[in-house]
Design a protein around this motif. Structure first.
Motif, PDB file in Angstrom:
ATOM      1  N   VAL A   1       8.810   7.542 -18.813  1.00  0.00           N
ATOM      2  CA  VAL A   1       9.045   7.977 -20.197  1.00  0.00           C
ATOM      3  C   VAL A   1      10.330   8.801 -20.291  1.00  0.00           C
ATOM      4  O   VAL A   1      11.191   8.546 -21.137  1.00  0.00           O
ATOM      5  CB  VAL A   1       7.839   8.782 -20.741  1.00  0.00           C
ATOM      6  CG1 VAL A   1       8.093   9.231 -22.182  1.00  0.00           C
ATOM      7  CG2 VAL A   1       6.556   7.944 -20.659  1.00  0.00           C
ATOM      8  N   LEU A   2      10.464   9.770 -19.408  1.00  0.00           N
ATOM      9  CA  LEU A   2      11.636  10.653 -19.474  1.00  0.00           C
ATOM     10  C   LEU A   2      12.807  10.162 -18.619  1.00  0.00           C
ATOM     11  O   LEU A   2      13.895  10.737 -18.680  1.00  0.00           O
ATOM     12  CB  LEU A   2      11.251  12.080 -19.047  1.00  0.00           C
ATOM     13  CG  LEU A   2      10.167  12.772 -19.885  1.00  0.00           C
ATOM     14  CD1 LEU A   2      10.008  14.226 -19.456  1.00  0.00           C
ATOM     15  CD2 LEU A   2      10.472  12.704 -21.379  1.00  0.00           C
ATOM     16  N   GLN A   3      12.566   9.117 -17.817  1.00  0.00           N
ATOM     17  CA  GLN A   3      13.642   8.529 -16.992  1.00  0.00           C
ATOM     18  C   GLN A   3      14.302   9.569 -16.077  1.00  0.00           C
ATOM     19  O   GLN A   3      15.522   9.620 -15.932  1.00  0.00           O
ATOM     20  CB  GLN A   3      14.715   7.895 -17.902  1.00  0.00           C
ATOM     21  CG  GLN A   3      14.186   6.854 -18.872  1.00  0.00           C
ATOM     22  CD  GLN A   3      13.869   5.522 -18.191  1.00  0.00           C
ATOM     23  OE1 GLN A   3      14.718   4.935 -17.545  1.00  0.00           O
ATOM     24  NE2 GLN A   3      12.635   5.066 -18.328  1.00  0.00           N
ATOM     25  N   MET A   4      13.476  10.414 -15.479  1.00  0.00           N
ATOM     26  CA  MET A   4      14.010  11.500 -14.644  1.00  0.00           C
ATOM     27  C   MET A   4      13.838  11.239 -13.150  1.00  0.00           C
ATOM     28  O   MET A   4      14.174  12.093 -12.328  1.00  0.00           O
ATOM     29  CB  MET A   4      13.310  12.826 -14.996  1.00  0.00           C
ATOM     30  CG  MET A   4      13.676  13.382 -16.355  1.00  0.00           C
ATOM     31  SD  MET A   4      12.722  14.879 -16.750  1.00  0.00           S
ATOM     32  CE  MET A   4      13.307  16.032 -15.505  1.00  0.00           C
ATOM     33  N   GLY A   5      13.306  10.076 -12.798  1.00  0.00           N
ATOM     34  CA  GLY A   5      12.967   9.812 -11.399  1.00  0.00           C
ATOM     35  C   GLY A   5      14.117  10.007 -10.434  1.00  0.00           C
ATOM     36  O   GLY A   5      13.958  10.579  -9.351  1.00  0.00           O
ATOM     37  N   ASN A   6      15.313   9.547 -10.831  1.00  0.00           N
ATOM     38  CA  ASN A   6      16.450   9.634  -9.896  1.00  0.00           C
ATOM     39  C   ASN A   6      17.084  11.019  -9.863  1.00  0.00           C
ATOM     40  O   ASN A   6      18.032  11.255  -9.120  1.00  0.00           O
ATOM     41  CB  ASN A   6      17.508   8.571 -10.237  1.00  0.00           C
ATOM     42  CG  ASN A   6      18.033   8.730 -11.652  1.00  0.00           C
ATOM     43  OD1 ASN A   6      17.580   9.612 -12.378  1.00  0.00           O
ATOM     44  ND2 ASN A   6      18.969   7.877 -12.040  1.00  0.00           N
ATOM     45  N   GLN A   7      16.580  11.929 -10.677  1.00  0.00           N
ATOM     46  CA  GLN A   7      17.124  13.296 -10.672  1.00  0.00           C
ATOM     47  C   GLN A   7      16.278  14.242  -9.822  1.00  0.00           C
ATOM     48  O   GLN A   7      16.581  15.429  -9.723  1.00  0.00           O
ATOM     49  CB  GLN A   7      17.169  13.846 -12.108  1.00  0.00           C
ATOM     50  CG  GLN A   7      18.026  13.034 -13.059  1.00  0.00           C
ATOM     51  CD  GLN A   7      17.785  13.455 -14.506  1.00  0.00           C
ATOM     52  OE1 GLN A   7      17.532  14.619 -14.788  1.00  0.00           O
ATOM     53  NE2 GLN A   7      17.861  12.503 -15.419  1.00  0.00           N
ATOM     54  N   MET A   8      15.206  13.715  -9.236  1.00  0.00           N
ATOM     55  CA  MET A   8      14.256  14.587  -8.548  1.00  0.00           C
ATOM     56  C   MET A   8      14.101  14.215  -7.083  1.00  0.00           C
ATOM     57  O   MET A   8      14.159  13.041  -6.729  1.00  0.00           O
ATOM     58  CB  MET A   8      12.874  14.481  -9.215  1.00  0.00           C
ATOM     59  CG  MET A   8      12.855  14.919 -10.655  1.00  0.00           C
ATOM     60  SD  MET A   8      11.290  14.462 -11.404  1.00  0.00           S
ATOM     61  CE  MET A   8      10.153  15.296 -10.315  1.00  0.00           C
ATOM     62  N   ALA A   9      13.890  15.226  -6.261  1.00  0.00           N
ATOM     63  CA  ALA A   9      13.571  14.975  -4.851  1.00  0.00           C
ATOM     64  C   ALA A   9      12.212  14.286  -4.769  1.00  0.00           C
ATOM     65  O   ALA A   9      11.290  14.621  -5.518  1.00  0.00           O
ATOM     66  CB  ALA A   9      13.543  16.299  -4.089  1.00  0.00           C
ATOM     67  N   GLN A  10      12.098  13.342  -3.855  1.00  0.00           N
ATOM     68  CA  GLN A  10      10.880  12.526  -3.783  1.00  0.00           C
ATOM     69  C   GLN A  10       9.630  13.352  -3.474  1.00  0.00           C
ATOM     70  O   GLN A  10       8.559  13.082  -3.999  1.00  0.00           O
ATOM     71  CB  GLN A  10      11.052  11.414  -2.736  1.00  0.00           C
ATOM     72  CG  GLN A  10      11.860  10.229  -3.232  1.00  0.00           C
ATOM     73  CD  GLN A  10      11.304   9.638  -4.521  1.00  0.00           C
ATOM     74  OE1 GLN A  10      10.158   9.222  -4.584  1.00  0.00           O
ATOM     75  NE2 GLN A  10      12.125   9.612  -5.569  1.00  0.00           N
ATOM     76  N   HIS A  11       9.761  14.348  -2.600  1.00  0.00           N
ATOM     77  CA  HIS A  11       8.549  15.100  -2.254  1.00  0.00           C
ATOM     78  C   HIS A  11       8.086  15.978  -3.418  1.00  0.00           C
ATOM     79  O   HIS A  11       6.905  16.290  -3.538  1.00  0.00           O
ATOM     80  CB  HIS A  11       8.739  15.922  -0.975  1.00  0.00           C
ATOM     81  CG  HIS A  11       9.720  17.029  -1.090  1.00  0.00           C
ATOM     82  ND1 HIS A  11      11.075  16.823  -1.133  1.00  0.00           N
ATOM     83  CD2 HIS A  11       9.542  18.367  -1.188  1.00  0.00           C
ATOM     84  CE1 HIS A  11      11.689  17.982  -1.244  1.00  0.00           C
ATOM     85  NE2 HIS A  11      10.784  18.932  -1.279  1.00  0.00           N
ATOM     86  N   ILE A  12       9.025  16.351  -4.298  1.00  0.00           N
ATOM     87  CA  ILE A  12       8.617  17.109  -5.488  1.00  0.00           C
ATOM     88  C   ILE A  12       7.907  16.175  -6.464  1.00  0.00           C
ATOM     89  O   ILE A  12       6.874  16.522  -7.046  1.00  0.00           O
ATOM     90  CB  ILE A  12       9.837  17.802  -6.126  1.00  0.00           C
ATOM     91  CG1 ILE A  12      10.269  18.948  -5.203  1.00  0.00           C
ATOM     92  CG2 ILE A  12       9.514  18.316  -7.529  1.00  0.00           C
ATOM     93  CD1 ILE A  12      11.475  19.704  -5.633  1.00  0.00           C
ATOM     94  N   LEU A  13       8.441  14.966  -6.592  1.00  0.00           N
ATOM     95  CA  LEU A  13       7.769  13.960  -7.414  1.00  0.00           C
ATOM     96  C   LEU A  13       6.371  13.682  -6.862  1.00  0.00           C
ATOM     97  O   LEU A  13       5.401  13.552  -7.617  1.00  0.00           O
ATOM     98  CB  LEU A  13       8.606  12.674  -7.427  1.00  0.00           C
ATOM     99  CG  LEU A  13       8.347  11.681  -8.560  1.00  0.00           C
ATOM    100  CD1 LEU A  13       8.567  12.326  -9.920  1.00  0.00           C
ATOM    101  CD2 LEU A  13       9.232  10.456  -8.411  1.00  0.00           C
ATOM    102  N   LYS A  14       6.275  13.641  -5.538  1.00  0.00           N
ATOM    103  CA  LYS A  14       4.976  13.404  -4.899  1.00  0.00           C
ATOM    104  C   LYS A  14       3.993  14.532  -5.232  1.00  0.00           C
ATOM    105  O   LYS A  14       2.822  14.296  -5.541  1.00  0.00           O
ATOM    106  CB  LYS A  14       5.157  13.294  -3.379  1.00  0.00           C
ATOM    107  CG  LYS A  14       3.856  13.046  -2.618  1.00  0.00           C
ATOM    108  CD  LYS A  14       4.092  13.099  -1.113  1.00  0.00           C
ATOM    109  CE  LYS A  14       2.762  13.111  -0.364  1.00  0.00           C
ATOM    110  NZ  LYS A  14       2.927  13.409   1.066  1.00  0.00           N
ATOM    111  N   ALA A  15       4.482  15.759  -5.170  1.00  0.00           N
ATOM    112  CA  ALA A  15       3.609  16.902  -5.489  1.00  0.00           C
ATOM    113  C   ALA A  15       3.122  16.813  -6.930  1.00  0.00           C
ATOM    114  O   ALA A  15       1.936  17.025  -7.219  1.00  0.00           O
ATOM    115  CB  ALA A  15       4.359  18.213  -5.265  1.00  0.00           C
ATOM    116  N   LEU A  16       4.027  16.459  -7.837  1.00  0.00           N
ATOM    117  CA  LEU A  16       3.659  16.393  -9.252  1.00  0.00           C
ATOM    118  C   LEU A  16       2.778  15.178  -9.549  1.00  0.00           C
ATOM    119  O   LEU A  16       2.068  15.157 -10.555  1.00  0.00           O
ATOM    120  CB  LEU A  16       4.920  16.365 -10.124  1.00  0.00           C
ATOM    121  CG  LEU A  16       5.842  17.593  -9.993  1.00  0.00           C
ATOM    122  CD1 LEU A  16       7.047  17.456 -10.906  1.00  0.00           C
ATOM    123  CD2 LEU A  16       5.100  18.891 -10.291  1.00  0.00           C
ATOM    124  N   SER A  17       2.813  14.179  -8.655  1.00  0.00           N
ATOM    125  CA  SER A  17       2.022  12.961  -8.890  1.00  0.00           C
ATOM    126  C   SER A  17       0.523  13.216  -8.755  1.00  0.00           C
ATOM    127  O   SER A  17      -0.293  12.383  -9.130  1.00  0.00           O
ATOM    128  CB  SER A  17       2.440  11.856  -7.912  1.00  0.00           C
ATOM    129  OG  SER A  17       1.978  12.160  -6.607  1.00  0.00           O
TER     130      SER A  17
END
Length: 202
Positions: A51-67
């Motif tokens: 939705v926000l198209q922010m995936g490429n702006q974030m570190a993967q492990h932070i995305l993992k934590a938020l997932s």
């Protein structure tokens, strides 16, 4: 959010900068959700990526934590991350509560240390600590807070704050939290409990 999830999310974020990045990302999401709403059961990471198209702006492990969280958990996650940020600042010998009135920063004596240690040895500190921290950053850091929240109050103030949020008050808080701890000790009490908890989990 379940306590186990809180621990897992916290475990994924290893440094002050990672906590800050996760928190700032979440605050962007909360800003959009406040304006446009969202599907409560949607995974937060999907919302950020799709939705926000922010995936490429974030570190993967932070995305993992938020997932690990859905959109309906965002406020609880904010509560956790702001507390983790303050805890990280303590470890870095920085003061997370510069804006809080000195009236809430009186030192604890030996009696207060003993009472708090006794309380948190018998009860689950995590949820209550998060509520304490939220009250600190949302309420007590306002310049006029001492006019509304007298420094000689505490337990009833915090319990009524939690009740206004339709939260169930843990029975051990109502029964066992020491009446002798006042709002004047609030900042030092929170710091002491955090350090006590950190020592217990090491």
């Amino acid at each position: 959010l379940q306590t186990l999830t809180l621990f897992v999310v916290a475990g994924e974020l290893h440094s002050y900068s990672e906590v800050c990045e996760a928190l700032s990302t979440l605050e962007v999401a909360l800003g959009f959700l406040a304006m446009t709403g969202g599907e409560p059961h949607m995974q937060l990471s999907c919302y950020l990526e799709e939705v926000l198209q922010m995936g490429n702006q974030m570190a993967q492990h932070i995305l993992k934590a938020l997932s690990m969280c859905c959109l309906k958990h965002c406020v609880a996650l904010w509560q956790l991350l702001t507390s983790l940020k303050s805890e990280s600042m303590l470890r870095l010998k920085r003061d997370p509560f510069l804006e809080v009135s000195e009236k809430y920063k009186q030192a604890l004596g030996e009696d207060e240390h003993r009472l708090l240690t006794g309380f948190f040895s018998k009860s689950s500190a995590d949820t209550f600590l998060l509520e304490m921290h939220e009250f600190l950053v949302l309420v007590l850091n306002k310049p006029n807070a001492p006019e509304t929240y007298r420094p000689d109050w505490l337990k009833d103030t915090l319990v009524s704050y939690m009740e206004r949020k339709d939260m169930d008050i843990p029975p051990d808080v109502e029964e066992l939290f020491p009446e002798e701890i006042c709002l004047s000790h609030y900042v030092e009490a929170w710091k002491f409990i955090v350090l006590f908890k950190q020592e217990r989990t090491q």
